[in-house]
Design a protein around this motif. Structure first.
Motif, PDB file in Angstrom:
ATOM      1  N   VAL A 258      60.483  41.491  29.155  1.00 24.27           N
ATOM      2  CA  VAL A 258      61.941  41.795  29.718  1.00 24.27           C
ATOM      3  C   VAL A 258      63.119  41.633  28.821  1.00 24.27           C
ATOM      4  O   VAL A 258      63.388  40.622  27.924  1.00 24.27           O
ATOM      5  CB  VAL A 258      62.064  40.547  30.843  1.00 24.27           C
ATOM      6  CG1 VAL A 258      63.333  40.675  31.549  1.00 24.27           C
ATOM      7  CG2 VAL A 258      61.040  40.463  32.070  1.00 24.27           C
ATOM      8  N   PRO A 259      63.745  42.584  28.897  1.00 23.95           N
ATOM      9  CA  PRO A 259      65.005  42.607  27.974  1.00 23.95           C
ATOM     10  C   PRO A 259      65.859  41.562  28.159  1.00 23.95           C
ATOM     11  O   PRO A 259      66.208  41.222  29.165  1.00 23.95           O
ATOM     12  CB  PRO A 259      65.550  43.809  28.182  1.00 23.95           C
ATOM     13  CG  PRO A 259      64.651  44.827  28.862  1.00 23.95           C
ATOM     14  CD  PRO A 259      63.849  44.040  29.531  1.00 23.95           C
ATOM     15  N   GLY A 260      66.109  40.729  27.113  1.00 23.09           N
ATOM     16  CA  GLY A 260      67.037  39.668  27.187  1.00 23.09           C
ATOM     17  C   GLY A 260      66.515  38.539  27.137  1.00 23.09           C
ATOM     18  O   GLY A 260      67.098  37.340  27.158  1.00 23.09           O
ATOM     19  N   LEU A 261      65.103  38.272  27.441  1.00 23.12           N
ATOM     20  CA  LEU A 261      64.514  37.048  27.442  1.00 23.12           C
ATOM     21  C   LEU A 261      63.482  36.763  26.148  1.00 23.12           C
ATOM     22  O   LEU A 261      62.799  37.658  25.786  1.00 23.12           O
ATOM     23  CB  LEU A 261      63.407  37.303  28.788  1.00 23.12           C
ATOM     24  CG  LEU A 261      63.853  37.126  30.200  1.00 23.12           C
ATOM     25  CD1 LEU A 261      62.771  37.001  31.264  1.00 23.12           C
ATOM     26  CD2 LEU A 261      65.091  35.853  30.333  1.00 23.12           C
ATOM     27  N   GLY A 262      63.882  35.705  25.499  1.00 21.42           N
ATOM     28  CA  GLY A 262      63.165  35.496  24.297  1.00 21.42           C
ATOM     29  C   GLY A 262      62.101  34.532  24.529  1.00 21.42           C
ATOM     30  O   GLY A 262      61.882  33.876  25.732  1.00 21.42           O
ATOM     31  N   VAL A 263      61.431  34.260  23.471  1.00 21.32           N
ATOM     32  CA  VAL A 263      60.359  33.366  23.564  1.00 21.32           C
ATOM     33  C   VAL A 263      60.721  31.933  24.157  1.00 21.32           C
ATOM     34  O   VAL A 263      59.851  31.377  24.945  1.00 21.32           O
ATOM     35  CB  VAL A 263      59.565  33.009  22.058  1.00 21.32           C
ATOM     36  CG1 VAL A 263      58.369  31.993  22.196  1.00 21.32           C
ATOM     37  CG2 VAL A 263      59.064  34.215  21.789  1.00 21.32           C
ATOM     38  N   LYS A 264      61.787  31.219  23.772  1.00 14.47           N
ATOM     39  CA  LYS A 264      62.009  29.761  24.254  1.00 14.47           C
ATOM     40  C   LYS A 264      62.399  29.910  25.555  1.00 14.47           C
ATOM     41  O   LYS A 264      62.173  28.936  26.294  1.00 14.47           O
ATOM     42  CB  LYS A 264      63.209  29.255  23.319  1.00 14.47           C
ATOM     43  CG  LYS A 264      62.726  28.817  21.829  1.00 14.47           C
ATOM     44  CD  LYS A 264      63.919  28.336  21.152  1.00 14.47           C
ATOM     45  CE  LYS A 264      63.446  27.823  19.800  1.00 14.47           C
ATOM     46  NZ  LYS A 264      64.536  27.334  18.756  1.00 14.47           N
ATOM     47  N   THR A 265      63.146  31.072  26.067  1.00 13.47           N
ATOM     48  CA  THR A 265      63.696  31.144  27.558  1.00 13.47           C
ATOM     49  C   THR A 265      62.482  31.269  28.304  1.00 13.47           C
ATOM     50  O   THR A 265      62.211  30.681  29.236  1.00 13.47           O
ATOM     51  CB  THR A 265      64.527  32.330  27.625  1.00 13.47           C
ATOM     52  OG1 THR A 265      65.798  32.193  26.654  1.00 13.47           O
ATOM     53  CG2 THR A 265      65.093  32.308  28.973  1.00 13.47           C
ATOM     54  N   VAL A 266      61.774  32.032  27.910  1.00 14.69           N
ATOM     55  CA  VAL A 266      60.306  32.413  29.008  1.00 14.69           C
ATOM     56  C   VAL A 266      59.602  31.063  29.039  1.00 14.69           C
ATOM     57  O   VAL A 266      59.058  30.533  30.179  1.00 14.69           O
ATOM     58  CB  VAL A 266      59.326  33.293  28.170  1.00 14.69           C
ATOM     59  CG1 VAL A 266      58.051  33.266  28.947  1.00 14.69           C
ATOM     60  CG2 VAL A 266      59.930  34.585  28.373  1.00 14.69           C
ATOM     61  N   ARG A 267      59.584  30.102  27.632  1.00 13.73           N
ATOM     62  CA  ARG A 267      58.813  28.854  27.965  1.00 13.73           C
ATOM     63  C   ARG A 267      59.370  27.931  29.037  1.00 13.73           C
ATOM     64  O   ARG A 267      58.888  27.209  29.970  1.00 13.73           O
ATOM     65  CB  ARG A 267      58.854  28.260  26.602  1.00 13.73           C
ATOM     66  CG  ARG A 267      57.962  26.960  26.339  1.00 13.73           C
ATOM     67  CD  ARG A 267      58.089  26.417  25.229  1.00 13.73           C
ATOM     68  NE  ARG A 267      57.568  27.160  24.161  1.00 13.73           N
ATOM     69  CZ  ARG A 267      58.536  27.555  22.963  1.00 13.73           C
ATOM     70  NH1 ARG A 267      59.658  26.777  22.970  1.00 13.73           N
ATOM     71  NH2 ARG A 267      58.192  28.303  21.959  1.00 13.73           N
ATOM     72  N   ARG A 268      60.788  27.894  29.078  1.00 14.93           N
ATOM     73  CA  ARG A 268      61.723  27.238  29.970  1.00 14.93           C
ATOM     74  C   ARG A 268      61.545  27.623  31.496  1.00 14.93           C
ATOM     75  O   ARG A 268      61.426  26.819  32.244  1.00 14.93           O
ATOM     76  CB  ARG A 268      63.031  27.059  29.621  1.00 14.93           C
ATOM     77  CG  ARG A 268      63.212  26.497  28.036  1.00 14.93           C
ATOM     78  CD  ARG A 268      64.533  26.582  27.783  1.00 14.93           C
ATOM     79  NE  ARG A 268      65.635  25.635  28.428  1.00 14.93           N
ATOM     80  CZ  ARG A 268      67.015  25.671  28.032  1.00 14.93           C
ATOM     81  NH1 ARG A 268      67.536  26.289  27.343  1.00 14.93           N
ATOM     82  NH2 ARG A 268      67.490  25.049  28.955  1.00 14.93           N
ATOM     83  N   LEU A 269      61.369  28.954  31.478  1.00 16.03           N
ATOM     84  CA  LEU A 269      61.466  29.528  32.981  1.00 16.03           C
ATOM     85  C   LEU A 269      59.712  29.120  33.301  1.00 16.03           C
ATOM     86  O   LEU A 269      59.565  28.832  34.603  1.00 16.03           O
ATOM     87  CB  LEU A 269      61.310  31.108  33.101  1.00 16.03           C
ATOM     88  CG  LEU A 269      62.631  31.780  32.557  1.00 16.03           C
ATOM     89  CD1 LEU A 269      62.752  33.188  32.363  1.00 16.03           C
ATOM     90  CD2 LEU A 269      63.736  31.073  33.734  1.00 16.03           C
ATOM     91  N   LEU A 270      58.681  29.154  32.473  1.00 23.55           N
ATOM     92  CA  LEU A 270      57.329  28.829  33.095  1.00 23.55           C
ATOM     93  C   LEU A 270      57.409  27.364  33.459  1.00 23.55           C
ATOM     94  O   LEU A 270      56.705  27.141  34.469  1.00 23.55           O
ATOM     95  CB  LEU A 270      56.414  29.041  32.112  1.00 23.55           C
ATOM     96  CG  LEU A 270      56.230  30.407  31.766  1.00 23.55           C
ATOM     97  CD1 LEU A 270      55.365  30.724  30.315  1.00 23.55           C
ATOM     98  CD2 LEU A 270      55.589  31.346  32.775  1.00 23.55           C
ATOM     99  N   ALA A 271      58.146  26.411  32.698  1.00 28.33           N
ATOM    100  CA  ALA A 271      58.073  25.145  33.149  1.00 28.33           C
ATOM    101  C   ALA A 271      58.837  24.628  34.367  1.00 28.33           C
ATOM    102  O   ALA A 271      58.487  23.880  35.207  1.00 28.33           O
ATOM    103  CB  ALA A 271      58.743  24.357  31.710  1.00 28.33           C
ATOM    104  N   MET A 272      60.124  25.352  34.588  1.00 25.70           N
ATOM    105  CA  MET A 272      60.803  25.330  35.773  1.00 25.70           C
ATOM    106  C   MET A 272      60.001  25.834  36.974  1.00 25.70           C
ATOM    107  O   MET A 272      60.289  24.971  38.128  1.00 25.70           O
ATOM    108  CB  MET A 272      62.125  25.802  35.653  1.00 25.70           C
ATOM    109  CG  MET A 272      63.027  25.517  34.445  1.00 25.70           C
ATOM    110  SD  MET A 272      64.572  26.743  34.105  1.00 25.70           S
ATOM    111  CE  MET A 272      65.255  26.792  35.825  1.00 25.70           C
TER     112      MET A 272
END
Length: 406
Positions: free
Chosen positions: A335-349
């Motif tokens: 997804v444009p605009g989503l980085g590795v760290k952001t994806v990790r946080r989304l998965l946790a949330m």
């Protein structure tokens, strides 16, 4: 020539080498050992580690004399540049004096080829050996190795240096033959293979002698020959897979005085170098392959106006929007605009609750870039927006600010 004059000449001559980074080395300092120096923390070259640390290194050439006549090199044999040469003693003294003054945390040392590859490589190794053994220097050392130097010298270099690098020079073997006929692509690959073998053996056996713990890297010049971005990325992908490189660096060709007619008159746009680094990042950390980033059927060049992940998403709109509550990690990374760290946080949330549009805002992502490609409990983008309109909305062309703030 005074030492300060040599430093001015040989530090300037080293500025074209981009493969200068101290990331990936084993942590090491001199506390309790009686030595001096450390390769931790932030230390007159500034390199940047993947975690964003700014690292100060003394970045110099041992000499800018060279027996080779590579067309693209400012230090080639036929070049009319001011020449200088350090002795081994001078490099050791400079490194230690600069470190004691807290100017640097390590050394990046390269060189032109004088007399022979082995003669030059022997001096580079001796600098590193002297620093480690006689000065007990515990800081970072990166040596640029000579491709056709003997295996014994490459082995010695790996013993004293944290990182080794051998430049592949150009993206294609044809380009190398045309612009640097005295260099052999097979010699370069053979030496890279030896370095990988030494690194792998040191990692596999706990009691094995230390060998380049920060791995090896390489650099290629972009824009000096007709190679496309797809050619560059294919070579880069092969190098990562075959030799386990830590990094492939890209250096935009810079026109030089009295240049060969075989070279372009202008340098490529710096944005091309930037897009290649973005594409390289996508291949290393986001699961993309070369065919997806630079697909066949066009001129093989990356779009300079938008980043390669956004370009891929616009070409594959049928895969969007991505549901943030159910999509696998691999798709979220696209997804444009989503980085590795952001994806990790989304998965946790999302393990605890459904995601909402406001969560993207809280995470600090570029919502205008992400929103057209994701769906949440309270947000679903329109799928019938024209591609050109979407591109303009997500990545508007840059505007020159009004000088008077109007």
């Amino acid at each position: 020539m005074e030492l300060t004059e040599k430093l001015a000449v040989l530090a300037d001559a080293a500025k074209y080498d981009a493969s200068c980074s101290s990331s990936g080395g084993a942590k090491r300092d001199s506390r309790g050992t009686g030595g001096i120096g450390s390769n931790e923390g932030s230390g007159i070259c500034h390199a940047y580690a993947p975690d964003g640390r700014c690292i100060s290194l003394l970045k110099i050439l041992l000499t800018n004399f060279c027996i080779y006549d590579c067309a693209y090199c400012i230090n080639r044999r036929s070049s009319n540049v001011r020449r200088a040469r350090f002795s081994v003693d001078e490099v050791v003294r400079l490194t230690m004096d600069f470190y004691r003054r807290n100017y640097i945390e390590g050394l990046f040392l390269s060189s032109g080829i004088i007399r022979s590859s082995d003669y030059t490589m022997e001096m580079l190794v001796e600098v590193a050996r002297r620093l480690r053994v006689e000065e007990r220097f515990r800081g970072y050392i990166h040596l640029k190795t000579i491709p056709d130097a003997s295996p014994e010298l490459l082995s010695a270099a790996g013993r004293w240096a944290d990182r080794l690098s051998i430049n592949v020079e150009l993206p294609t073997e044809g380009g190398l033959k045309a612009l640097a006929p005295e260099k052999d692509a097979q010699d370069i690959r053979r030496s890279m293979g030896r370095l990988r073998l030494g690194i792998d053996e040191a990692k596999a056996e706990k009691k094995a002698p230390r060998f380049a713990p920060a791995g090896q890297s390489t650099q290629m010049i972009v824009g000096a020959d007709p190679a496309s971005d797809r050619d560059v990325l294919e070579t880069s992908s092969t190098l990562y897979a075959s030799y386990g490189l830590k990094r492939v660096y890209f250096s935009a060709f810079s026109p030089i005085p009295d240049a060969s007619r075989a070279l372009p008159l202008r340098s490529p746009p710096l944005m091309r170098e930037h897009r290649l680094y973005q594409a390289d990042w996508l291949m290393r950390f986001y699961g993309f392959d070369v065919g997806e980033i630079a697909p066949a059927g066009n001129d093989g060049m990356l779009d300079l106006d938008i980043d390669p992940k956004l370009a891929w998403a616009l070409r594959h709109r049928e895969q969007f929007p991505v549901d943030l509550d159910s999509a696998p990690r691999e798709m979220l990374l696209r997804v444009p605009g989503l980085g590795v760290k952001t994806v990790r946080r989304l998965l946790a949330m999302r393990r605890h609750r459904h995601l909402r549009y406001a969560d993207l805002v809280k995470l600090g992502v570029s919502v205008s870039k992400v929103a057209p490609f994701v769906a949440t409990l309270d947000h679903r983008p329109r799928s019938d927006v024209d591609g050109a309109v979407l591109r303009a909305a997500v990545a508007p062309p840059p505007k020159q600010p009004d000088l008077f703030g109007h």
